[in-house]
Design an enzyme around this catalytic site. Sequence first.
Site: not given
Length: 460
Positions: A13, A24, A43, A47, A74, A311, A440
């Site tokens: 992550a 980017r 990646s 969890c 990329r 992340n 409530w």
Amino acid sequence: MTAERLVVIGGDAAGMSAASQARRLKGPDELSITAFERGHFTSYSACGIPYWVGGDVERRDDLIARGPEEHRARDIDLRTRTEVTEIDVAGQRVHTLDRDSGETSWTGFDKLVIATGARPVRPALPGMDAAGVHGVQTLDDGQALLDSLDRAAGRRAVVVGAGYIGVEMAEAMLKRGFEVTVLNRGEQPMATLDPDMGRLVHDAMDGLGITTVNRAAVTAIRTGPDGRVSAVETAEASYPADVVVLGIGVEPETALARAVGLPVGPHGGLLTDLSMRVVGHDNIWAGGDCVEVLDLVAHRTRHIALGTHANKHGQIIGSNVGGGYGTFPGVVGTAVSKVCDLEIARTGLREKDARAVGLRFVTATIESTGRAGYYPGAQPMTVKMLAEYRTGRLLGVQIVGRDGAAKRVDVAAVALTAGMTVEQMTALDLGYAPPFSPVWDPVLVAARKTVTALRKAGTA
């Protein structure tokens, strides 16, 4: 012009978020990016492993957000099965080992990102490395556990530890048709809650058919003639087991950083500034489960291993490395989990946390429902709230219940981040309709009761 060299250690992550964000902002002619990952996968959602093991998630690859080839497409030179074995800070290079070929080499860097994650706690006890004993930190671990379940001679599972991973793996084993025993060193399961709230979790686990044994410290793993686990021993008893799952927790993986004197905090995690730059090192950043972060309520650093933080760290690091700007101010300690239909949530400080930092406080606990009481399907929930004595500042909230109980903790997380008092919280304009909440909301009922407790404490 020669491109700057960014090296990233760790392909999950934080590491790949950092690499992707940096890419980017800067193209390959400005910034070359090399990332090293010692495992097979990148990646992915650690969890989600308990839900894959339990059958809620059908395929392992469903947990992978972006595979190695996607990163390479990329212009990120991602090298899997390659372990960084040494960091040369002065020489600005890392030493790597190809875990398949055995080849070693050095790679230079101008900027370094350390995202080495965390390692499962695995006590040095007899039999701990026996066949059938499993941690669940990586996708490889999850696959090994699933393969082991198929080989198990019987259907008895022992889970060691009753934190988030422990209770989630207990549910997974139950769904796989195993008879489940959870051995917990603490007073109650879910030590991230106060014991009175942990008791609610214990009762619910018992109701589901999960046997939970508290104050049970494991002393050894016993094996059979085939070398496979046969029982888990404590000082008081022996618990037969065909498979053992370790859910004791994790520690920051900082051996590489420690070896070269990078600063670590009291919980063993790397220390960074707000930009996630390692303290004292202008060209080294760190993020994810290997760092400590500031607790905005206690004003101390703490170690929290969560993908949400990792992340965010990666995005911030990538922005700073890529010529932008970002900061990570800290956390309030929000976490949610579940065991079957029971939802568990907490944010902020427990009672012992507040005492540890010298805070005086009051508490209030209420029982309510997640919907209007007359609406079909309304289920009970218990909310506990802590507030600072005199000031009324919210310090923490714990929630145990069903029917959407856990995500109500987000309201408290925002209030903690904003530094609100419990009296201010009573005026929050929350959504209401009978299918979603009583008039409530339970969090506001708890806030009102806490205000009353503060007033009584102030006049005592």
